[in-house]
Design a protein around this motif. Sequence first.
Motif, PDB file in Angstrom:
ATOM      1  N   THR A 139       0.835  -1.208   0.000  1.00 29.08           N
ATOM      2  CA  THR A 139       0.000   0.000   0.000  1.00 29.08           C
ATOM      3  C   THR A 139       0.858   1.242   0.000  1.00 29.08           C
ATOM      4  O   THR A 139       0.626   2.190  -0.746  1.00 29.08           O
ATOM      5  CB  THR A 139      -0.927   0.007   1.231  1.00 29.08           C
ATOM      6  OG1 THR A 139      -1.746  -1.148   1.187  1.00 29.08           O
ATOM      7  CG2 THR A 139      -1.786   1.261   1.241  1.00 29.08           C
ATOM      8  N   GLN A 140       1.872   1.255   0.883  1.00 32.35           N
ATOM      9  CA  GLN A 140       2.751   2.411   0.975  1.00 32.35           C
ATOM     10  C   GLN A 140       3.495   2.637  -0.331  1.00 32.35           C
ATOM     11  O   GLN A 140       3.642   3.771  -0.799  1.00 32.35           O
ATOM     12  CB  GLN A 140       3.761   2.195   2.120  1.00 32.35           C
ATOM     13  CG  GLN A 140       4.641   3.414   2.404  1.00 32.35           C
ATOM     14  CD  GLN A 140       3.845   4.576   2.933  1.00 32.35           C
ATOM     15  OE1 GLN A 140       2.850   4.398   3.620  1.00 32.35           O
ATOM     16  NE2 GLN A 140       4.251   5.786   2.581  1.00 32.35           N
ATOM     17  N   SER A 141       3.959   1.538  -0.925  1.00 35.48           N
ATOM     18  CA  SER A 141       4.684   1.647  -2.197  1.00 35.48           C
ATOM     19  C   SER A 141       3.780   2.211  -3.286  1.00 35.48           C
ATOM     20  O   SER A 141       4.205   3.047  -4.082  1.00 35.48           O
ATOM     21  CB  SER A 141       5.210   0.273  -2.603  1.00 35.48           C
ATOM     22  OG  SER A 141       5.857   0.346  -3.842  1.00 35.48           O
ATOM     23  N   ALA A 142       2.539   1.756  -3.308  1.00 30.82           N
ATOM     24  CA  ALA A 142       1.588   2.238  -4.316  1.00 30.82           C
ATOM     25  C   ALA A 142       1.331   3.728  -4.144  1.00 30.82           C
ATOM     26  O   ALA A 142       1.262   4.479  -5.111  1.00 30.82           O
ATOM     27  CB  ALA A 142       0.283   1.458  -4.206  1.00 30.82           C
ATOM     28  N   GLU A 143       1.176   4.159  -2.879  1.00 27.01           N
ATOM     29  CA  GLU A 143       0.935   5.581  -2.623  1.00 27.01           C
ATOM     30  C   GLU A 143       2.119   6.414  -3.093  1.00 27.01           C
ATOM     31  O   GLU A 143       1.956   7.492  -3.666  1.00 27.01           O
ATOM     32  CB  GLU A 143       0.693   5.814  -1.127  1.00 27.01           C
ATOM     33  CG  GLU A 143      -0.650   5.331  -0.641  1.00 27.01           C
ATOM     34  CD  GLU A 143      -1.797   6.110  -1.239  1.00 27.01           C
ATOM     35  OE1 GLU A 143      -1.618   7.290  -1.579  1.00 27.01           O
ATOM     36  OE2 GLU A 143      -2.877   5.529  -1.402  1.00 27.01           O
ATOM     37  N   ASN A 144       3.331   5.923  -2.823  1.00 23.76           N
ATOM     38  CA  ASN A 144       4.529   6.676  -3.192  1.00 23.76           C
ATOM     39  C   ASN A 144       4.707   6.775  -4.704  1.00 23.76           C
ATOM     40  O   ASN A 144       5.413   7.652  -5.186  1.00 23.76           O
ATOM     41  CB  ASN A 144       5.767   6.029  -2.576  1.00 23.76           C
ATOM     42  CG  ASN A 144       5.851   6.285  -1.079  1.00 23.76           C
ATOM     43  OD1 ASN A 144       5.185   7.181  -0.568  1.00 23.76           O
ATOM     44  ND2 ASN A 144       6.648   5.498  -0.381  1.00 23.76           N
ATOM     45  N   LYS A 145       4.106   5.865  -5.448  1.00 23.70           N
ATOM     46  CA  LYS A 145       4.261   5.871  -6.910  1.00 23.70           C
ATOM     47  C   LYS A 145       3.199   6.705  -7.614  1.00 23.70           C
ATOM     48  O   LYS A 145       3.305   6.982  -8.800  1.00 23.70           O
ATOM     49  CB  LYS A 145       4.200   4.418  -7.434  1.00 23.70           C
ATOM     50  CG  LYS A 145       5.373   3.535  -6.991  1.00 23.70           C
ATOM     51  CD  LYS A 145       6.695   4.019  -7.569  1.00 23.70           C
ATOM     52  CE  LYS A 145       7.841   3.097  -7.163  1.00 23.70           C
ATOM     53  NZ  LYS A 145       9.132   3.570  -7.702  1.00 23.70           N
ATOM     54  N   LYS A 146       2.155   7.107  -6.872  1.00 23.45           N
ATOM     55  CA  LYS A 146       1.105   7.899  -7.507  1.00 23.45           C
ATOM     56  C   LYS A 146       1.639   9.256  -7.922  1.00 23.45           C
ATOM     57  O   LYS A 146       2.361   9.897  -7.163  1.00 23.45           O
ATOM     58  CB  LYS A 146      -0.070   8.084  -6.538  1.00 23.45           C
ATOM     59  CG  LYS A 146      -0.939   6.852  -6.357  1.00 23.45           C
ATOM     60  CD  LYS A 146      -2.102   7.164  -5.422  1.00 23.45           C
ATOM     61  CE  LYS A 146      -3.003   5.944  -5.251  1.00 23.45           C
ATOM     62  NZ  LYS A 146      -4.117   6.220  -4.319  1.00 23.45           N
ATOM     63  N   PRO A 147       1.295   9.724  -9.107  1.00 23.92           N
ATOM     64  CA  PRO A 147       1.750  11.050  -9.536  1.00 23.92           C
ATOM     65  C   PRO A 147       1.179  12.135  -8.621  1.00 23.92           C
ATOM     66  O   PRO A 147       0.061  12.036  -8.135  1.00 23.92           O
ATOM     67  CB  PRO A 147       1.183  11.179 -10.950  1.00 23.92           C
ATOM     68  CG  PRO A 147       0.886   9.782 -11.388  1.00 23.92           C
ATOM     69  CD  PRO A 147       0.520   9.045 -10.140  1.00 23.92           C
ATOM     70  N   LEU A 148       1.978  13.177  -8.384  1.00 30.93           N
ATOM     71  CA  LEU A 148       1.519  14.330  -7.623  1.00 30.93           C
ATOM     72  C   LEU A 148       1.196  15.459  -8.595  1.00 30.93           C
ATOM     73  O   LEU A 148       1.841  15.594  -9.632  1.00 30.93           O
ATOM     74  CB  LEU A 148       2.601  14.795  -6.652  1.00 30.93           C
ATOM     75  CG  LEU A 148       2.976  13.847  -5.512  1.00 30.93           C
ATOM     76  CD1 LEU A 148       4.185  14.384  -4.772  1.00 30.93           C
ATOM     77  CD2 LEU A 148       1.812  13.663  -4.551  1.00 30.93           C
ATOM     78  N   LYS A 149       0.214  16.262  -8.236  1.00 28.64           N
ATOM     79  CA  LYS A 149      -0.094  17.458  -9.030  1.00 28.64           C
ATOM     80  C   LYS A 149       0.411  18.684  -8.284  1.00 28.64           C
ATOM     81  O   LYS A 149       0.268  18.775  -7.063  1.00 28.64           O
ATOM     82  CB  LYS A 149      -1.601  17.575  -9.278  1.00 28.64           C
ATOM     83  CG  LYS A 149      -2.151  16.637 -10.325  1.00 28.64           C
ATOM     84  CD  LYS A 149      -3.532  17.074 -10.792  1.00 28.64           C
ATOM     85  CE  LYS A 149      -4.549  17.090  -9.683  1.00 28.64           C
ATOM     86  NZ  LYS A 149      -5.906  17.462 -10.171  1.00 28.64           N
ATOM     87  N   MET A 150       0.985  19.627  -9.041  1.00 30.61           N
ATOM     88  CA  MET A 150       1.459  20.864  -8.433  1.00 30.61           C
ATOM     89  C   MET A 150       0.952  22.051  -9.241  1.00 30.61           C
ATOM     90  O   MET A 150       1.158  22.122 -10.446  1.00 30.61           O
ATOM     91  CB  MET A 150       2.993  20.883  -8.361  1.00 30.61           C
ATOM     92  CG  MET A 150       3.557  22.128  -7.697  1.00 30.61           C
ATOM     93  SD  MET A 150       5.322  21.972  -7.273  1.00 30.61           S
ATOM     94  CE  MET A 150       6.072  21.982  -8.911  1.00 30.61           C
ATOM     95  N   TRP A 151       0.282  22.978  -8.554  1.00 34.51           N
ATOM     96  CA  TRP A 151      -0.197  24.193  -9.193  1.00 34.51           C
ATOM     97  C   TRP A 151       0.784  25.333  -8.947  1.00 34.51           C
ATOM     98  O   TRP A 151       1.231  25.536  -7.812  1.00 34.51           O
ATOM     99  CB  TRP A 151      -1.547  24.593  -8.621  1.00 34.51           C
ATOM    100  CG  TRP A 151      -2.707  23.792  -9.130  1.00 34.51           C
ATOM    101  CD1 TRP A 151      -2.703  22.860 -10.125  1.00 34.51           C
ATOM    102  CD2 TRP A 151      -4.060  23.865  -8.647  1.00 34.51           C
ATOM    103  NE1 TRP A 151      -3.963  22.349 -10.302  1.00 34.51           N
ATOM    104  CE2 TRP A 151      -4.811  22.942  -9.426  1.00 34.51           C
ATOM    105  CE3 TRP A 151      -4.696  24.605  -7.672  1.00 34.51           C
ATOM    106  CZ2 TRP A 151      -6.180  22.760  -9.215  1.00 34.51           C
ATOM    107  CZ3 TRP A 151      -6.053  24.430  -7.466  1.00 34.51           C
ATOM    108  CH2 TRP A 151      -6.788  23.514  -8.231  1.00 34.51           C
TER     109      TRP A 151
END
Length: 427
Positions: A53-65
């Motif tokens: 779960t932690q690994s999956a969260e860390n791989k999710k793309p982040l959005k930055m405005w």
Amino acid sequence: MHFTKALKKISITILYNRKGEQKMKKKMILSIVFIALACFLVACGQSEDDSKTQSAENKKPLKMWVGLNQAGVYRELAKEFEEKNGVAVKVIEVEEADDALLKDADAAADVIRLPHDQLGQLVESGSVYENEKYADQVTKENIPMAIQASSYKDKLYGYPASTDAMFLYYDKRVYNEQDLRTLDSLTKKGKVGLNLAEAGADYRLTPWFIANGALLYGEDGEDVTDTTLNNEQGLNVLKWVGNARKNPNIVALNADEISALQDGKISALFSGVWNAQNVEKILGKNMGTVVYPKANFGDGEINLKAFSGVPIFVVNAATKNPSKAMDLAEFVTNKEAQLKVFKEINTVPSNKEARESETVQSDPLAKTVTEATTPEHSVLMPKLPEMKNFWPNMNALLVDSYEGVVKVDQMQQKLDKLVRDVSKPAK
């Protein structure tokens, strides 16, 4: 579930196997071994699931405005972050990020760049994540004004990205160093552009009231019960505004300030870095910049001040990955990042070491801004939600006073009303 069944098996073994001590001991040993094995398997399974779960969260793309015309440099920083952390970042330019965050936090970016004066409203609405991971580091590395801008009610939320404040542009052919020392000598030597008669007068002149000894929402800009713009010092500044119309060397302007400079109608103007290229095109090597002059409104000589602003990054409270979002916010605001952004879009760093670097100090304009964004020459714009009500009320009073609509004998009454309208009584 496996653990409960194992406990039940122990009970059955103890209660019903009394045919011999040897047999009971064997069964108890077997049961205990079973329990240990079951617990081990359950624990391992949970650890593996948590890790996945932690690994999956860390791989999710982040959005930055980020703001308009800022995406280029921040995309470069986002790429560096991805290479170091293995997390993709999508950078998007947004004009009114604070409004978008308030309207729909779930659709907003994980990390957002915005003006510090929006922080109070965002914290009050529960829209931003407290800076839990890098508070000590950010506080140590940035100037106190930037930390104050990034905090609300003694808690740090933001990650300061740069600092800004207005200053004076002037034509070196008209003014010498002595001419620039006071507001009086400045306006005697040449024509000075200052917004006194349009929207924006509030932003330019409110800090003069504070510099002269009045308060806007207390010493730190966070006390809605402590506004003293109607004290004697505030009244004296408003009287100066009323008299400014009689001075032919004070030219009221706003959007037309660049055309006025080009046409020779003014030789100095109070403005900011956003006009640097325009002013330089007109004055060339004769362009000078300096912090605001001193002034005396009748209460003794003081340093005139401008409002200082601190663009900050915040983490969206609705982010699904707050830890990595905080990592990103810190990464795009550290010393190296601030210097990179300065080189690309000329935003002056808030990081102490970056501000004192040769890169910044060798740039005359940036050097002026670093001096302007100190407590001696600027006051941090308050970040209370009540500021939205303050601006139109203050602007109307300043413009009416300059235009002569508000007479001198009415000014105290008008200031008293202003204070009642924009603040709350102490309990």
